[in-house]
Design a protein around this motif. Structure first.
Motif, short mmCIF file in Angstrom:
data_model
loop_
_atom_site.label_atom_id
_atom_site.label_comp_id
_atom_site.label_asym_id
_atom_site.label_seq_id
_atom_site.Cartn_x
_atom_site.Cartn_y
_atom_site.Cartn_z
N HIS A 75 0.85 8.70 -6.31
CA HIS A 75 0.86 10.12 -5.94
C HIS A 75 1.88 10.90 -6.78
CE1 HIS A 75 0.79 13.76 -3.57
NE2 HIS A 75 2.10 13.66 -3.40
N ILE A 98 0.83 -1.21 0.00
CA ILE A 98 0.00 0.00 0.00
C ILE A 98 0.87 1.26 0.00
CG2 ILE A 98 -1.61 1.33 1.43
CD1 ILE A 98 -2.86 -1.36 2.24
N ILE A 99 1.93 1.28 0.80
CA ILE A 99 2.81 2.46 0.86
C ILE A 99 3.49 2.68 -0.49
CG2 ILE A 99 4.91 3.40 1.88
CD1 ILE A 99 2.46 3.60 3.65
N ASP A 143 -4.93 8.47 -0.92
CA ASP A 143 -4.68 7.35 -1.83
C ASP A 143 -4.38 6.06 -1.06
OD1 ASP A 143 -5.09 9.03 -3.97
OD2 ASP A 143 -2.97 9.48 -4.25
N CYS A 144 -3.57 6.19 -0.01
CA CYS A 144 -3.23 5.00 0.79
C CYS A 144 -4.46 4.45 1.50
CB CYS A 144 -2.14 5.34 1.80
SG CYS A 144 -0.51 5.63 1.07
N LEU A 197 -6.47 2.45 -0.95
CA LEU A 197 -5.86 1.15 -1.17
C LEU A 197 -6.10 0.21 0.00
CD1 LEU A 197 -2.45 2.34 -2.69
CD2 LEU A 197 -4.35 1.28 -3.93
N LEU A 198 -6.06 0.75 1.22
CA LEU A 198 -6.32 -0.07 2.41
C LEU A 198 -7.75 -0.60 2.40
CD1 LEU A 198 -5.50 -1.17 5.17
CD2 LEU A 198 -6.18 1.04 6.16
N GLY A 217 0.87 3.64 -3.11
CA GLY A 217 0.34 4.98 -2.81
C GLY A 217 1.31 6.08 -3.20
#
Length: 355
Positions: A92, A84-85, A123-124, A127-128, A88
């Motif tokens: 971005h 995710i990081i 954004d993160c 995704l989570l 993201g």
């Protein structure tokens, strides 16, 4: 095999439809606006959807299956965190590099976080949410498949047990009937010979004509009537034997050889060679939905270990009822004075109705 293939096709169509709606809905809502640049927004939205799909399907096909289901929770959480990081940040920076910057809104001069950080967190978080949704869908699907397999295995075990119970019942029925005919040989060889012919008809039904879980009510009642008439041959004048069958609709279906166990017990334990005896069999229909059998017989238990209503036949009957009519039947056996009473109520089913 065909059912499994159909399920996979349906699942594929659901995924395609879901992502198609997710991708196309913004354009359906905003395409009429004059300042809406469709090509620019298609590219922007496509990158966002692609990142969401990456997280969704990596969890759906790999991470949940390989790690979470194998109880490697720490690795599962770590890999999702990194995924995710990284995605993201990548999305971005791509948007920052390829999309025009939004002008600063002077109505909100004191933002809690810098503009770029807030969008990165957004954004993160998206995704989570997709990762959680993917895991939830995967776990639900696994539970559904496991439950379906469990029910199929339970059905197969029940079918196997019913076959085994019928195999136990057949020699039990034959043993009791041959005992009655053997006793008749010393009294009347001619009657015994006729009884053997009648027995061959009964055995044809027992061995070959009731291999399914259900048979037509008419055939089962004919079998009961023929069995009673066969047993009546050996009765003496001190035995009062009555059978009443009152059925309006014989086109329904029932499980075979249920009532015969109770009738066998009545003949086996309810007749005395020296005292007056009686057997009353009443089979009738209740409200077109239930079949009701009540048997009353005189009570002459053979000894302490062989009392009326006991033995393999009755235990076999109870187990078959639990499998064929779970929570739908009523079986009662009790002694009232010198009378033994057996009562059984089962629901009538439509022909070809499955277990």
């Amino acid at each position: 095999m065909k059912q499994t293939q159909n399920n996979k096709i349906h699942l594929l169509l659901i995924h395609i439809t879901g992502w198609g709606l997710f991708f196309g809905l913004p354009f359906l809502m905003f395409w009429k606006y004059p300042d809406f640049n469709i090509m620019e927004n298609v590219l922007h939205h496509a990158v966002t959807v692609l990142s969401l799909m990456t997280v969704f399907y990596l969890n759906y096909f790999i991470l949940t299956e390989k790690l979470l289901f194998h109880r490697e929770t720490s690795k599962f959480l770590l890999y999702n965190f990194l995924l995710i990081i990284i995605l993201g940040i990548a999305v971005h920076f791509w948007q920052e590099s390829n999309m025009p910057q939004m002008p600063h809104n002077e109505h909100f001069p004191h933002e809690m976080l810098p503009h770029g950080i807030s969008f990165l967190l957004r954004d993160c978080l998206s995704l989570l949410v997709v990762a959680v949704l993917s895991v939830t869908i995967k776990i639900t699907g696994k539970w559904y498949n496991t439950e379906a397999e469990r029910q199929e295995e339970e059905k197969e075990r029940s079918e196997a047990e019913l076959i085994n119970l019928r195999q136990q019942l057949n020699p039990h029925f034959l043993f009791n009937t041959l005992n009655n005919i053997y006793a008749l040989i010393a009294v009347s060889p001619e009657k015994a010979q006729n009884s053997m012919l009648e027995l061959s008809k009964l055995l044809r039904y027992v061995l070959y004509e009731n291999n399914g879980n259900f048979v037509t009510l008419e055939r089962e009642l004919n079998f009961i009537h023929n069995y009673v008439e066969l047993m009546r041959i050996r009765l003496n004048s001190d035995v009062d034997m009555k059978i009443v069958i009152n059925i309006a609709d014989k086109g329904k279906s029932v499980a075979p050889l249920l009532f015969i166990t109770l009738i066998e017990n009545a003949f086996k334990h309810g007749i005395s060679p020296v005292f007056p005896s009686f057997i009353d069999v009443d089979i009738h229909q209740n409200n077109d939905k239930e079949l009701h059998c009540i048997i009353r017989n005189s009570y002459f238990p053979k000894d302490e270990s062989d009392q009326s209503g006991s033995g393999i036949g009755l235990e076999n009957l109870r187990r078959r009822l639990e499998i064929l009519y779970p929570q739908e039947h009523m079986l009662r056996t009790e002694k009232e004075g010198n009378t033994f009473i057996a009562e059984l109520i089962i629901p009538l089913k439509q022909i070809n109705e499955k277990l």
